[in-house]
Design a protein around this motif. Structure first.
Motif, PDB file in Angstrom:
ATOM      1  N   HIS A  49       0.461  -1.162  -0.096  1.00 23.38           N
ATOM      2  CA  HIS A  49      -0.051   0.046  -0.159  1.00 23.38           C
ATOM      3  C   HIS A  49       0.456   1.577   0.129  1.00 23.38           C
ATOM      4  CE1 HIS A  49      -3.708  -1.834   1.285  1.00 23.38           C
ATOM      5  NE2 HIS A  49      -3.074  -2.522   1.964  1.00 23.38           N
ATOM      6  N   PHE A  50       2.141   1.311   0.256  1.00 29.46           N
ATOM      7  CA  PHE A  50       3.283   2.404   0.761  1.00 29.46           C
ATOM      8  C   PHE A  50       4.425   2.464   0.583  1.00 29.46           C
ATOM      9  CE2 PHE A  50      -0.890   2.766   4.010  1.00 29.46           C
ATOM     10  CZ  PHE A  50      -0.994   3.176   3.900  1.00 29.46           C
ATOM     11  N   PRO A  51       4.659   1.928  -0.367  1.00 32.46           N
ATOM     12  CA  PRO A  51       6.254   2.005  -1.047  1.00 32.46           C
ATOM     13  C   PRO A  51       7.207   2.469  -0.710  1.00 32.46           C
ATOM     14  CG  PRO A  51       5.259   3.374  -3.000  1.00 32.46           C
ATOM     15  CD  PRO A  51       4.226   2.851  -1.694  1.00 32.46           C
ATOM     16  N   SER A  52       7.379   3.989   0.805  1.00 33.61           N
ATOM     17  CA  SER A  52       7.593   4.557   1.402  1.00 33.61           C
ATOM     18  C   SER A  52       6.951   4.594   2.652  1.00 33.61           C
ATOM     19  CB  SER A  52       9.048   5.562   1.070  1.00 33.61           C
ATOM     20  OG  SER A  52       7.709   6.499  -0.256  1.00 33.61           O
ATOM     21  N   LYS A  53       8.798   5.597   3.431  1.00 37.87           N
ATOM     22  CA  LYS A  53       7.868   6.403   4.851  1.00 37.87           C
ATOM     23  C   LYS A  53       7.207   7.789   3.974  1.00 37.87           C
ATOM     24  CE  LYS A  53       9.919   8.223   8.821  1.00 37.87           C
ATOM     25  NZ  LYS A  53      11.232   8.085   9.997  1.00 37.87           N
ATOM     26  N   GLU A  54       7.947   8.344   3.381  1.00 33.84           N
ATOM     27  CA  GLU A  54       7.380   9.435   2.842  1.00 33.84           C
ATOM     28  C   GLU A  54       6.489   8.747   2.329  1.00 33.84           C
ATOM     29  OE1 GLU A  54      10.379   8.193   1.860  1.00 33.84           O
ATOM     30  OE2 GLU A  54      12.113   9.535   2.791  1.00 33.84           O
ATOM     31  N   SER A  55       5.931   8.061   1.224  1.00 32.43           N
ATOM     32  CA  SER A  55       4.252   7.930   0.986  1.00 32.43           C
ATOM     33  C   SER A  55       3.088   7.858   2.182  1.00 32.43           C
ATOM     34  CB  SER A  55       4.293   6.795   0.040  1.00 32.43           C
ATOM     35  OG  SER A  55       4.717   5.556   0.406  1.00 32.43           O
ATOM     36  N   LEU A  56       3.578   6.855   2.961  1.00 34.29           N
ATOM     37  CA  LEU A  56       2.624   6.676   4.336  1.00 34.29           C
ATOM     38  C   LEU A  56       2.658   8.043   4.529  1.00 34.29           C
ATOM     39  CD1 LEU A  56       1.716   4.416   6.168  1.00 34.29           C
ATOM     40  CD2 LEU A  56       3.964   4.105   7.360  1.00 34.29           C
ATOM     41  N   ALA A  57       3.536   9.292   5.244  1.00 33.30           N
ATOM     42  CA  ALA A  57       3.127  10.292   5.820  1.00 33.30           C
ATOM     43  C   ALA A  57       2.186  11.186   4.844  1.00 33.30           C
ATOM     44  CB  ALA A  57       4.534  10.882   6.072  1.00 33.30           C
ATOM     45  N   GLN A  58       2.581  10.720   3.781  1.00 32.17           N
ATOM     46  CA  GLN A  58       1.860  11.782   2.537  1.00 32.17           C
ATOM     47  C   GLN A  58       0.108  10.952   2.532  1.00 32.17           C
ATOM     48  OE1 GLN A  58       2.432  13.890   1.041  1.00 32.17           O
ATOM     49  NE2 GLN A  58       0.291  15.494   1.249  1.00 32.17           N
TER      50      GLN A  58
END
Length: 215
Positions: A49-58
């Motif tokens: 669902h979220f390829p990175s910590k940045e995408s998760l934060a967004q």
């Protein structure tokens, strides 16, 4: 269909866990491992669902504005008041909203995460409501909807930060009531003021009515 529903539930569980961890630790100190442990999901499920910590934060940031949903009101100024109090009330217990709010003001969030997006979303939504209020004759001729919204969003942000630091947001409802007591006379027509409800417990009462309607 069952697989799709399971994926939706997993994504939500990850977002809620991430919100809690971001709220408690901030962006820099939060790790994917901490989110995995809180959400109780596999690394593969999270990265699906979220390829990175940045995408998760967004994604956590993008969840903020829907928490302001309230029943439509004939008086649009009252609807805006309700939105602020509902967000304030939900901040007391909703970890996803709390995490989103913290990320929005976290200066250590990297440039790859657009922490200004919630502010733009709030501005768009609230300005549209104030424009409706103006058309309906609720506003003074001198009231500028966009400038009023910028003041309101900025003030709310600062007030909730101060409330969090001093009382863990226990007095946020009172602080919002004081804010509206100062803003309303400068934007709303005098005949409307007496009918507007900006008492400190407004958020709790609106949420209670939503729960009753849903039951």
């Amino acid at each position: 269909m069952a697989q799709q529903e399971r994926a939706i539930r997993t994504r939500r569980a990850i977002l809620e866990a991430a919100g809690a961890v971001f709220d408690e630790h901030g962006y820099t100190s939060t790790t994917i491992s901490m989110v995995l442990e809180r959400a109780d999901v596999t690394k593969g499920a999270l990265y699906f669902h979220f390829p990175s910590k940045e995408s998760l934060a967004q994604a956590v940031l993008n969840e903020q504005v829907p928490f302001g949903a309230v029943p439509p009101q004939p008086c649009k100024v009252q609807e805006i008041i309700d939105m602020t109090f509902v967000v304030g009330q939900r901040l007391l217990s909703n970890s996803l909203l709390r995490g989103s709010v913290r990320l929005a003001v976290d200066q250590e969030t990297p440039s790859g995460v657009d922490h200004g997006e919630p502010f733009r979303q709030w501005a768009h939504r609230l300005t549209a409501l104030l424009e409706q209020a103006r058309v309906q004759g609720e506003l003074l001729p001198t009231a500028n909807p966009r400038e009023t919204v910028d003041l309101l969003v900025g003030s709310f942000t600062g007030i909730q930060l101060m409330s969090r630091a001093l009382t863990n947001r226990a007095d946020l409802g009172h602080r919002l009531s004081v804010l509206w007591a100062h803003i309303l006379p400068s934007i709303a027509v005098p005949g409307l003021l007496i009918a507007l409800d900006s008492r400190a417990d407004r958020g709790a009462r609106v949420l209670e009515s939503l729960e009753v309607a849903a039951s």
